[in-house]
Enzyme design. Structure first.
Site, PDB file in Angstrom:
ATOM      1  N   GLU A 288      20.298  11.162  10.999  1.00 24.85           N
ATOM      2  CA  GLU A 288      20.652  10.986   9.573  1.00 24.85           C
ATOM      3  C   GLU A 288      21.075   9.497   9.639  1.00 24.85           C
ATOM      4  O   GLU A 288      21.249   8.833  10.789  1.00 24.85           O
ATOM      5  CB  GLU A 288      21.867  11.923   9.370  1.00 24.85           C
ATOM      6  CG  GLU A 288      23.162  11.613  10.178  1.00 24.85           C
ATOM      7  CD  GLU A 288      24.318  12.722   9.854  1.00 24.85           C
ATOM      8  OE1 GLU A 288      23.858  13.636   9.294  1.00 24.85           O
ATOM      9  OE2 GLU A 288      25.413  12.301  10.016  1.00 24.85           O
ATOM     10  N   ASN A 290      24.334   7.268   8.283  1.00 26.68           N
ATOM     11  CA  ASN A 290      25.484   6.969   7.528  1.00 26.68           C
ATOM     12  C   ASN A 290      25.491   5.586   6.887  1.00 26.68           C
ATOM     13  O   ASN A 290      25.558   4.704   7.431  1.00 26.68           O
ATOM     14  CB  ASN A 290      26.526   7.155   8.444  1.00 26.68           C
ATOM     15  CG  ASN A 290      26.845   8.629   8.806  1.00 26.68           C
ATOM     16  OD1 ASN A 290      26.978   9.408   7.926  1.00 26.68           O
ATOM     17  ND2 ASN A 290      26.727   9.069  10.160  1.00 26.68           N
TER      18      ASN A 290
END
Length: 671
Positions: A288, A290
């Site tokens: 992912e 951030n």
């Protein structure tokens, strides 16, 4: 450059941003809820604006109140910190529409990469290797279980808008998926206002490695090395370090270049983190991105010498990056421990209350070792049940990993906190763990090495002698002080017995304590009363001080000290002991005293932490089986399922959903 910025956050990250802004000559505005009116970040800022009630949903998560605070104070820009509104594209856009600069990435980049599901789709479209999973909308628990069956167990259920371990569950079976799906959605809704979750394959023995990227508004992006964040508990990072002991230079370059390519693909223009799950063979998959500053950013700052908050502010003001990729050098090693308000001896349950004592180790640089403590609390302040339980982030930097770990262990020993429970004993134990020191890490480290939770450990023979010697010296100093205060012996020549028996649990250590130039000599005695090892101790410690800092046989050490009758509670290197110090005659008599037996806990379900009752799963008269869910209690944004320890029948239900309970409050009674 901005003249005034507002920090749309609280706690240690708000204080951290204020420090850099102050260094840059920028005025700051803090915002605060009812619970934070006396908080440290409010005191540190040049101005402060009240924005609502204690729950984050009624204060820190309200974008319109942040914008109103900017307009009222004339703040030109907003730094969101992490959590709360930091990864909301709608918030960044609302600020832009109001003519206020967002100190973070542009709304388009947040939209593309901040959402965990959309970021995986974007990564897949860019042919970035991703972990197998399902990125579509999951309708319900049954749908989630069907997906998990197809992917293969174990799987991870994760909040789309998540972060910090909130809204995350690992499931090893269909039943665990169905139970974890509901809990993950509920936590996601409570923490982020977004209950979407996704399911992906959980890599066995994975390592969590993230690349720090930094971009500007002119198309320039660099990576600042990696951080290893594999030491996690319940998917919440506990200890981080930079660089990673796993990576070699070739792998570091591949991960960094992939992270930069991904950032450029979405026109990323601030500090951000591209996270990877890595195998022990250095294979890695995009996890992912951030789109914000990370909690663990200090370790990157210490190994690169780059102030990430300053860079974010300069980029937001339109400046070009002054850094090129070849300018980024990694120097030494940094380790960060997250000091949490939780009880490691009771399953790490949250702890709230007043910090009656808060004495962190001294910050600064000494002998090539840096100690840094990022915090948002102070002695006398309150730890609230409404927010994250973090008290501080303790960071050490040294030329080598071994030296950085040793410095971290020393700093933890010198960190004194009273009034609430905290995880420093656990962190200190981790620093001494052989597997951690060897760098053989995985995200399952804590579960594997502490399968039954964290418990008090017996000191090794070497450590036992060290603690016994300190206890004997503390006893001597205390007795000398008492004699001076009473002044009853003035002018009288009195010979005091210098032999003592130090009891550490069942272990008895006879010794002699003699004053020497600048310190003490402690000589241990064998069963025959003959000398069996001599140690020299030097310290300026005085009664009442919470930490005994001094030198033990030419080694600088710190020992936590809490006085008790006939001795002290001592803690050092993750070991806590009840050290009782007797004269020889007192020791003989103490050995004859019967041990008081503890009574049973009773037929009750007690609330293990201060918290809010989310739900009661049983009713009066109902029969329950061992392991069956009885109630759910929320504390510090985490939901905790309380289960039956044995088969029983519920006789009384004394709490209901919505009740706010203190620790050990009775929830249920059993027949």
């Amino acid at each position: 450059m901005f003249k005034k910025i507002l920090i749309a956050n609280r706690g240690e990250i708000a204080c951290r941003v204020i420090k850099t802004a102050r260094k840059m000559g920028i005025a700051t505005v803090a915002v605060y809820s009812d619970a934070d009116k006396d908080a440290l970040h409010v005191e540190m800022a040049d101005e402060a604006v009240h924005i609502g009630a204690a729950p984050a949903a009624q204060s820190y998560l309200l974008a319109d109140r942040i914008i109103a605070a900017c307009k009222a104070t004339g703040a030109e820009a907003v730094h969101p910190g992490y959590g709360f509104l930091s990864e909301r594209a709608s918030f960044a856009q609302a600020l832009k529409d109001a003519g206020i600069v967002f100190i973070g990435p542009n709304p388009g980049a947040i939209e593309a990469m901040g959402d965990k599901i959309e970021s995986k789709k974007a990564a897949a479209a860019a042919e970035v290797s991703t972990v197998p999973g399902y990125l579509g909308v999951i309708e319900d628990a049954e749908h989630a279980a069907k997906i998990a069956d197809e992917i293969g167990y174990p799987v991870m259920i994760k909040a789309s808008a998540g972060g910090g371990g909130k809204g995350m569950r690992i499931a090893h079976s269909r039943a665990e998926v169905q139970d974890g799906f509901d809990r993950a959605r509920s936590e996601a809704k409570s923490s982020f206002g977004d209950d979407r979750v996704f399911v992906e394959k959980f890599i066995v023995q994975p390592r969590h490695i993230e690349i720090q990227v930094l971009g500007d508004k002119h198309g320039n992006v660099v990576y600042l090395g990696e951080r290893e964040c594999s030491i996690q508990r319940r998917n919440q990072k506990v200890v981080e370090e930079a660089p990673s002991p796993l990576l070699d230079e070739a792998t570091r370059r591949k991960m960094g270049e992939q992270a930069v390519a991904l950032a450029k693909a979405v026109n990323y223009d601030s500090a951000g983190t591209v996270e990877f799950v890595a195998g022990q063979d250095r294979s890695f998959y995009f996890l992912e991105m951030n789109t914000r500053l990370q909690v663990e950013h200090p370790v990157t700052e210490l190994v690169t010498g780059i102030d990430l908050v300053e860079q974010m502010i300069r980029v937001a003001a339109g400046e070009k990056l002054a850094l090129r990729q070849e300018d980024v050098k990694l120097n030494g090693w940094a380790v960060e421990s997250r000091v949490y308000a939780e009880d490691p001896y009771r399953g790490f349950l949250p702890s709230i209350g007043r910090l009656s004592r808060y004495r962190p180790p001294a910050e600064g640089v000494k002998n090539a070792v840096t100690v840094r403590n990022d915090t948002g609390v102070y002695e006398g302040g309150e730890i609230s049940l409404y927010y994250d339980p973090m008290i501080a982030k303790l960071i050490t930097h040294a030329p080598t990993r071994e030296e950085a770990i040793e410095a971290q262990a020393d700093a933890l020993d010198a960190f004194a906190i009273d009034g609430i429970q905290h995880n420093i004993p656990f962190l200190a134990s981790l620093m001494a763990h052989e597997r951690w020191r060897a760098g053989r890490l995985s995200t399952g480290f804590i579960a594997e090495e502490y399968p039954d939770g964290f418990h008090a450990t017996e000191p090794s023979p070497v450590l036992a002698r060290r603690l016994a010697a300190v206890a004997a010296v503390i006893d001597n100093v205390g007795n000398a002080r008492k004699r001076k205060i009473s002044d009853q012996l003035a002018g009288r020549a009195v010979v005091f017995e210098h032999q003592r028996v130090v009891r550490l649990g069942e272990l008895s250590l006879p010794c002699e304590v003699d004053r020497a130039a600048g310190g003490f000599i402690v000589t241990f005695l064998n069963e025959q009363g003959e000398p069996d090892g001599t140690h020299e101790l030097r310290s300026g410690w005085q009664p009442g001080e919470p930490v005994w800092s001094g030198v033990f046989d030419d080694e600088a050490i710190s020992v936590q000290v809490r006085p008790r009758l006939n001795g002290a509670l001592l803690a050092h290197r993750g070991v806590a002991v009840d050290a009782l110090v007797y004269t020889r005659r007192e020791a003989e008599l103490a050995a004859l005293m019967p041990v008081k037996q503890q009574s049973g806990a009773g037929k009750q379900l007690l609330c293990p932490m201060p918290g809010l009752v989310v739900s009661i799963a049983v009713s009066e008269g109902q029969e329950v089986k061992a392991g069956e869910a009885l109630a759910v209690v929320e504390a510090m944004k985490m939901e905790n399922v309380l289960r039956a320890e044995r088969d029983a029948t519920v006789s009384k239900v004394l709490a209901k959903a919505g009740d706010s309970l203190a620790v050990d409050a009775v929830i249920l009674e059993f027949a």
